[in-house]
Motif scaffolding. Structure first.
Motif, short mmCIF file in Angstrom:
data_model
loop_
_atom_site.label_atom_id
_atom_site.label_comp_id
_atom_site.label_asym_id
_atom_site.label_seq_id
_atom_site.Cartn_x
_atom_site.Cartn_y
_atom_site.Cartn_z
N ALA A 1 7.06 8.81 4.17
CA ALA A 1 6.41 7.84 3.26
C ALA A 1 7.06 6.47 3.39
CB ALA A 1 6.49 8.34 1.81
N GLU A 2 8.37 6.47 3.61
CA GLU A 2 9.08 5.18 3.78
C GLU A 2 8.50 4.40 4.97
OE1 GLU A 2 13.34 7.12 2.30
OE2 GLU A 2 13.27 5.91 4.14
N GLU A 3 8.11 5.15 6.02
CA GLU A 3 7.55 4.48 7.21
C GLU A 3 6.18 3.88 6.90
OE1 GLU A 3 8.98 7.98 10.33
OE2 GLU A 3 7.21 6.76 10.84
N PHE A 4 5.43 4.57 6.01
CA PHE A 4 4.03 4.17 5.81
C PHE A 4 3.86 3.22 4.63
CE2 PHE A 4 2.16 6.57 9.05
CZ PHE A 4 2.78 7.80 9.12
N THR A 5 4.95 3.01 3.89
CA THR A 5 4.80 2.14 2.71
C THR A 5 4.94 0.69 3.14
OG1 THR A 5 5.71 3.87 1.30
CG2 THR A 5 5.76 1.61 0.42
N ASP B 1 -9.21 12.18 7.35
CA ASP B 1 -9.43 10.74 7.65
C ASP B 1 -8.75 9.88 6.59
OD1 ASP B 1 -12.82 11.27 8.90
OD2 ASP B 1 -10.86 11.38 9.89
N GLY B 2 -7.90 8.97 7.04
CA GLY B 2 -7.21 8.09 6.08
C GLY B 2 -5.95 8.70 5.51
N VAL B 3 -5.61 9.92 5.95
CA VAL B 3 -4.40 10.57 5.44
C VAL B 3 -3.21 10.17 6.31
CG1 VAL B 3 -3.23 12.80 5.16
CG2 VAL B 3 -5.61 12.53 4.40
N ASP B 4 -2.13 9.73 5.66
CA ASP B 4 -0.93 9.34 6.42
C ASP B 4 -0.02 10.54 6.68
OD1 ASP B 4 -1.27 6.38 6.50
OD2 ASP B 4 -1.21 6.62 4.30
N VAL B 5 0.15 11.40 5.64
CA VAL B 5 1.02 12.58 5.76
C VAL B 5 0.29 13.79 5.20
CG1 VAL B 5 3.25 13.58 5.08
CG2 VAL B 5 3.06 11.11 5.46
N ALA B 6 0.35 14.90 5.93
CA ALA B 6 -0.29 16.14 5.47
C ALA B 6 0.77 17.24 5.40
CB ALA B 6 -1.42 16.54 6.41
N MET B 7 1.02 17.76 4.20
CA MET B 7 1.97 18.87 4.04
C MET B 7 1.14 20.16 4.10
SD MET B 7 4.80 17.69 1.22
CE MET B 7 3.82 18.02 -0.22
N ARG C 1 -6.55 13.24 13.66
CA ARG C 1 -7.25 12.35 12.71
C ARG C 1 -6.29 11.31 12.13
NH1 ARG C 1 -12.82 14.21 13.17
NH2 ARG C 1 -13.41 13.08 11.30
N GLY C 2 -5.02 11.32 12.60
CA GLY C 2 -4.09 10.25 12.22
C GLY C 2 -3.00 10.62 11.25
N ALA C 3 -2.96 11.90 10.82
CA ALA C 3 -1.92 12.29 9.85
C ALA C 3 -0.67 12.77 10.59
CB ALA C 3 -2.44 13.40 8.95
N VAL C 4 0.48 12.57 9.98
CA VAL C 4 1.70 13.24 10.43
C VAL C 4 1.78 14.53 9.62
CG1 VAL C 4 4.20 13.17 10.66
CG2 VAL C 4 2.84 11.06 10.97
N VAL C 5 1.87 15.65 10.32
CA VAL C 5 1.84 16.96 9.66
C VAL C 5 3.26 17.47 9.43
CG1 VAL C 5 1.13 19.38 9.89
CG2 VAL C 5 -0.40 17.53 10.66
N VAL C 6 3.56 17.88 8.20
CA VAL C 6 4.81 18.59 7.90
C VAL C 6 4.41 20.03 7.60
CG1 VAL C 6 6.91 18.63 6.50
CG2 VAL C 6 5.72 16.45 6.89
N ASP C 7 4.74 20.92 8.53
CA ASP C 7 4.20 22.28 8.51
C ASP C 7 5.24 23.29 8.08
OD1 ASP C 7 3.24 24.65 11.06
OD2 ASP C 7 2.59 24.49 8.97
N ARG D 1 0.87 -1.20 0.00
CA ARG D 1 0.00 0.00 0.00
C ARG D 1 0.90 1.24 0.00
NH1 ARG D 1 -2.20 3.98 3.31
NH2 ARG D 1 -1.17 3.47 5.28
N LEU D 2 0.58 2.19 -0.87
CA LEU D 2 1.30 3.47 -0.85
C LEU D 2 0.56 4.45 0.04
CD1 LEU D 2 2.29 3.86 -4.64
CD2 LEU D 2 3.78 3.25 -2.70
N PRO D 3 1.26 5.28 0.78
CA PRO D 3 0.61 6.20 1.73
C PRO D 3 -0.21 7.28 1.02
CG PRO D 3 2.96 6.63 1.62
CD PRO D 3 2.74 5.40 0.81
N THR D 4 -1.20 7.77 1.78
CA THR D 4 -2.07 8.87 1.29
C THR D 4 -1.51 10.20 1.78
OG1 THR D 4 -4.02 7.45 1.28
CG2 THR D 4 -4.40 9.83 1.40
N LEU D 5 -1.42 11.16 0.85
CA LEU D 5 -0.86 12.48 1.15
C LEU D 5 -1.95 13.54 1.00
CD1 LEU D 5 1.69 14.40 1.51
CD2 LEU D 5 1.75 14.47 -1.00
N ALA D 6 -1.97 14.49 1.91
CA ALA D 6 -2.82 15.68 1.75
C ALA D 6 -1.89 16.89 1.61
CB ALA D 6 -3.74 15.86 2.96
N VAL D 7 -2.20 17.76 0.62
CA VAL D 7 -1.46 19.02 0.46
C VAL D 7 -2.42 20.13 0.85
CG1 VAL D 7 -0.22 20.53 -1.15
CG2 VAL D 7 -0.10 18.03 -1.42
#
Ligand code: 2RA
Length: 349
Positions: free
Chosen positions: A344-348, A63-69, A87-93, A1-7
């Motif tokens: 992403a490496e952690e979540f893949t 919801d369902g987002v692994d990483v949010a930039m 909601r479960g995302a790791v945020v890169v701010d 599974r590839l991780p889900t990203l939010a921008v």
């Protein structure tokens, strides 16, 4: 599974570069969600060659987002980064909201990538673009020679103040270009340029020794960011830093003139070789041939470009150098994306 990203903030000056970077770097993402204010929701933007509809920011969008930039103003990050993390995302701010918080790492992958794992709030901060424009090169020199002091002057591009900064610069240039007597008498450019935009003085035909907001004892917020962020990223709480941040009539790419002092003697040729072999750094340093970094040559590229490397004439432990870095790419979007790729490496799986 590839991780889900939010921008989050995909429609801003940095967000636009972020989509370009996501579309050109090796793809490590499954779904990419584009999120912005309700005002921008419904816009369709292209990323990885596909049209994606921008969604209005809401708790559910994470919801369902692994990483949010995040590339949004400080106050928006302050409100929404903790919600995204809940909601479960790791945020890169990329905002300044959390950069100096003890429980939020400030990460530059070439310098302190290991800090990505040290994220008790699941929020990771991206440094300010002025710090990022120099810190990859300075970090490489620190590892070799033990940095003790920094004296820097920045030459910051208009796009550091967003699209409004760029538009203001072009408008001012258009206005002054018609009269070649301007810039020859005190106040003549001020009289010709009515709209200062986000700058405290005309930028065309000028330099403005100010960026950010006024803080204690006459320092600007920008100058304190360079000082405090450099200390945190390098893990040098006692590093002596004196910064003067200046806005210059350049569209994009920050430059810095740097005087760096180390705990050991330095050799300019050795430092040049070390920088040339450092990831994320390109050395362009042959003044006899007119070869040194300039913003118009560096813009749109990823590395930090370093030149004018010479040992201080008065102190064998000090180096003087000049460097340029694209403030929207490595200064913001690229570094954020590189941190996200480490996650992403952690979540893949
Ligand atoms: C600037 N570094 O250049 C600040 C924020 N981008 O204005």
């Amino acid at each position: 599974r590839l991780p889900t990203l939010a921008v989050v903030g995909a429609t801003g000056a940095v967000g636009t570069v972020m989509l370009d970077i996501l579309s050109t770097r090796k793809n490590v993402w499954g779904e990419i969600r584009l999120v912005a204010s309700a005002r921008s929701a419904g816009k369709r933007l292209t990323v990885r060659g596909e049209e994606v509809e921008v969604q209005a920011i809401s708790p559910e969008v994470f919801d369902g987002v692994d990483v949010a930039m995040f590339d949004v103003p400080d106050e928006v990050s302050k409100e929404w980064a903790p919600i995204a993390a809940e909601r479960g995302a790791v945020v890169v701010d990329n905002s300044g909201a959390f950069r100096l918080d003890d429980d939020v790492p400030l990460v530059v992958p070439e310098v302190n990538a290991e800090q990505v794992r040290n994220r008790p709030r699941n929020i990771i901060s991206n440094p300010n673009c002025t710090t990022l424009s120099m810190i990859v090169a300075i970090g490489a020199l620190h590892r070799a020679y033990g940095l003790t002091d920094l004296v820097v002057s920045s030459y910051q591009a208009a796009s550091g103040a967003g699209q409004q900064g760029v538009d203001t610069l072009y408008d001012q240039i258009a206005k002054v270009a018609t009269d070649r007597t301007l810039g020859t008498r005190a106040g003549d450019v001020r009289a010709a340029v009515s709209d200062l935009g986000p700058f405290p003085a005309p930028l065309a035909l000028n330099v403005v020794p100010w960026a950010g907001s006024l803080k204690d004892d006459g320092w600007s917020s920008e100058e304190l960011k360079v000082r405090n962020e450099s200390r945190k990223i390098l893990g040098l709480p006692d590093l002596r830093v004196s910064a003067t941040c200046v806005r210059v009539p350049v569209v994009t790419t920050h430059s810095l003139a740097i005087h760096a002092t180390f705990s050991t003697e330095v050799d300019a040729d050795e430092a040049r070789r070390l920088l040339a072999s450092s990831p994320g750094v390109v050395v362009q340093d042959d003044p006899a041939k007119g070869e040194f970094p300039t913003p118009i040559d560096v813009v749109g590229t990823d590395p930090t470009w370093v030149g004018r490397i010479r040992r201080s004439l008065d102190d064998p432990r000090s180096l003087d150098l000049f460097l340029c870095g694209d403030n929207l790419r490595k200064g913001a979007a690229l570094n954020t994306a590189q941190i996200a790729e480490l996650l992403a490496e952690e979540f893949t799986s």
